[in-house]
Design a protein around this motif. Structure first.
Motif: not given
Length: 723
Positions: A74-75, A167-171, A173-174
């Motif tokens: 995870a982030h 926070e959702g999809v973060q750097a 995460t991608r």
């Protein structure tokens, strides 16, 4: 009616037993009621099925459990470590859920991790679900420690990617999802923190589909999200639109299902769809999405069942257990007495105490069971073991037969370098030894010893990693250090072809060796290759090995002092004097060539050939994406220009603009620092390493740490004490 799915399969996806057993076997009451309303965890576990207390090691062996090596990724701050704690609690391994803030978790065992509340080193724990023994690896989420994640990827059967519902999809995460998909690692997604204010599962699902991959399959809905009573309600066959959504995603990866749907859209049974979901999930073609809260336990029962039902596991080996052992080393640490301990994922065969391997003799073994490591006399394929006695082992090594996964790099290399300076001059020797031990645990630290200036430099991903290294040296080794300003790590690429030759007793060659080398460019990521254009057998193997090793070592510092990572070097000439001795006397070095002669001559020949070929310095370039308010664009664009950023065309969004482009890595941290002032604190910046690009203008030089073979007289004066 509840959703059902087949039982676990092996890695090729074949089903085991009845293909219509339950997937989300936990009853809805157990998943929707928050912890403080439940009658008790034991009663819920009894109703739910899969979560149950672990077996002993002896019971595991008798029951031939399957093994699943699972990574939690995870982030930073998405809740990985908290989810790990909750999974152990649900499985009955621990009696109380630890807290990251309180420093009481099972996997954050380092004092520095407990102080900072972040994961720095990967950690392994274990639990049992039904007939599957899960080795769970908790990995760091901060991008400065991405090297830890990289090593873990080589040993995973499956993964859970944790995303925050707020926070959702973060750097990060991608970056992680892109790598998991490229490596075809089966992955479930868990949207965590449904109980937090601002949680929005629907918005996160949209981000998952648009920013990560459209091949996601939500398996439930959120109830009362944003409150402490938030819950995850699994979808059933009775939910309107669930079957249609399954068909939309699954048909792309299942031709037979698509054909049956075209023939008779109403004829597809719910069980048929779930069988296809399980198969495609194990093949990493689709990614089921669960949601809940690691703090309250909502949705974790469903996730636990999904881990076993939707990810591939390895059956206990039968006849292969007696074969030669082979495994991959993904972590190395030091014990209380300074002994080296290797973490090994066994791939084939059986490793036993007292086995002799190339890296040393196995003196002790332990496997992970019940949350900790327990001694065992042997370990078989599929299991993760701690191994003592392998004094020569390094991260990425293969034990026994090569497994093929150790050396591959999945993420960008470090782009920063800094000199480490001890505050007390007497600590110089101890500092080098301490950093060497840290480099065992993180090879990408890449120590660079400069004997001429009595300095040591290390490669790093970011400023947080620098702070951690500083704190570790102080706490564990009693060495206080400072760092000089971080500089960007460049590389040199060969631009042409060049040759050089030096023969014995010619042109001032003081060595009893003759070497001719040709240097040519190679494709990016091809590495350094050493080839022969001389007749086989014309040079003793020891001399060939000396030339090969010296070529690779010398190319760590090119014409401008930077690493030359990709080129082809060909040995075109060779010459040596055979072993000779005086009558009735011993071997005379002055009359015979030695490997040392070739090691000292090769840098002179190679750097002459490299100068004739030419190199160009390349700097690391980051790809950036910047979300900013519309009225801030006029301030951001000039700032990007000052930092040598090259933005693309701004794309309008609902709240402003999305700006993407390229930025030299040397200025990425500076842009991050300036962003709040430029965007009133509303800008969101994501950067990632993209490529190396030629430096515009005068190339930067890095001070050399060798004897400088670019300057012949100075080099000879240092290595043979004469010109």
């Amino acid at each position: 009616m509840h959703t059902t799915l087949p039982t676990p399969t092996d890695k090729v996806g074949s089903t085991k037993g009845d293909a219509e057993n339950q997937l989300l076997t936990s009853q809805r009451a157990c998943s929707t009621e928050p912890d403080h309303q439940r009658e008790g965890r034991a009663s819920c576990a009894e109703r739910s099925g899969p979560p149950q207390r672990h077996h002993s090691s002896e019971q595991r062996t008798r029951s031939s459990l399957r093994t699943l090596n699972l990574g939690i990724l995870a982030h930073v701050d998405a809740g990985k470590t908290s989810l790990t704690e909750r999974l152990l609690y649900v499985a009955g391994v621990i009696d109380e859920v630890g807290s990251v803030d309180a420093g009481s978790t099972q996997t954050d065992s380092l004092a520095l991790e407990r102080q900072r509340g972040i994961t720095i080193r990967s950690a392994v724990v274990a639990f049992t679900v039904g007939d599957t023994a899960v080795n769970l690896i908790d990995t760091p989420g901060h991008p400065d420690f991405i090297a830890e994640v990289e090593r873990v990827l080589n040993v995973l059967d499956g993964a859970v990617l944790v995303v925050s519902a707020v926070e959702g999809v973060q750097a990060q995460t991608r970056v992680l999802m892109r790598t998991l998909r490229r490596l075809r690692i089966p992955t479930l997604v868990f949207v965590n923190k449904l109980d937090r204010a601002g949680a929005d599962l629907d918005a996160v699902l949209e981000q998952l589909a648009t920013r990560l991959t459209p091949r996601i399959v939500p398996l439930g809905a959120a109830e009362r999200q944003g409150t402490k009573d938030a819950a995850f309600r699994p979808f059933t066959a009775d939910d309107d639109g669930f079957g249609a959504r399954l068909v939309d995603v699954l048909a792309d990866g299942d031709d037979a299902l698509l054909a049956d749907f075209v023939d008779d859209p109403a004829g597809l049974s719910h069980r048929r769809l779930l069988r296809s979901l399980a198969l495609q999930s194990r093949r990493a073609d689709v990614h089921p999405v669960f949601a809940g809260s690691a703090i309250t336990g909502a949705g974790v029962d469903e996730l636990t069942a999904g881990i076993v039902r939707l990810l591939p596991s390895t059956p206990e080996p039968d006849g292969d257990a007696a074969g030669p052992p082979a495994g991959t080393v993904f972590k190395v640490e030091r014990g209380p007495a300074g002994e080296k301990i290797a973490y090994v994922r066994m791939v084939t065969g059986t490793l036993r105490t007292r086995d002799r391997l190339a890296a040393g003799k196995v003196t002790a073994l332990s496997v992970f069971d019940g949350g900790g490591a327990r001694p065992r006399a042997e370990v078989t394929a599929g299991w993760i073991a701690k191994v003592w006695g392998l004094t020569g082992v390094r991260i990425g090594d293969s034990l026994g037969e090569p497994t093929g996964g150790g050396a591959e790099h999945h993420f960008a290399p470090p782009t920063l370098e800094t000199v480490v300076v001890p505050r007390r001059a007497r600590d110089r020797g101890a500092l080098h030894e301490a950093l060497a031990q840290l480099a065992e645990q993180d090879p990408l630290i890449d120590l660079r010893q400069d004997d001429l200036r009595q300095e040591v430099s290390v490669s790093l991903y970011g400023e947080v990693q620098k702070e951690v290294v500083q704190a570790t040296l102080a706490a564990e080794y009693g060495i206080d250090v400072d760092f000089r300003k971080s500089t960007t790590i460049c590389v040199e690429r060969v631009t042409g072809s060049g040759e050089a030759v030096e023969l014995i007793k010619q042109d001032g060659n003081p060595f009893l060796a003759g070497v001719g080398l040709r240097v040519e460019p190679a494709a990016e990521r091809e590495g350094v290759t050493f080839e022969l254009a001389i007749e086989l057998g014309s040079l003793p193997p020891a001399f060939l090995r000396a030339i090969d090793e010296t070529v690779r070592e010398t190319l760590r510092e090119g014409l401008h002092g930077w690493d030359v990572p990709d080129c082809r070097v060909t040995l075109t000439r060779s010459q040596y004097w055979p072993r000779q001795s005086h009558a009735h006397a011993t071997f005379d070095k002055s009359m015979s060539s030695t490997a040392g002669d070739f090691r000292l001559l090769t840098p002179l020949v190679l750097m002459t050939a490299l100068r004739r070929a030419g190199t160009r310095v390349h700097e690391p370039i980051h790809r950036f994406e910047l979300e900013l308010p519309a009225d801030c664009l006029g301030q951001v664009l000039p700032a990007l220009a000052r930092l040598r950023g090259v933005p693309g065309t701004p794309a309008p969004t609902a709240s402003g603009y999305l700006l993407a482009g390229d930025l030299p890595a040397a200025h990425a941290h500076e842009l991050q620092q300036q962003l709040p002032a430029l965007t009133r604190g509303e800008g969101v910046l994501e950067t990632r390493f993209d490529r190396y690009a030629p430096v515009a203008g005068p190339p930067p030089d890095r001070p050399r740490t060798d004897h400088d073979p670019l300057h012949r007289d100075e080099y000879l004066l240092r290595v043979v004490r004469r010109v």
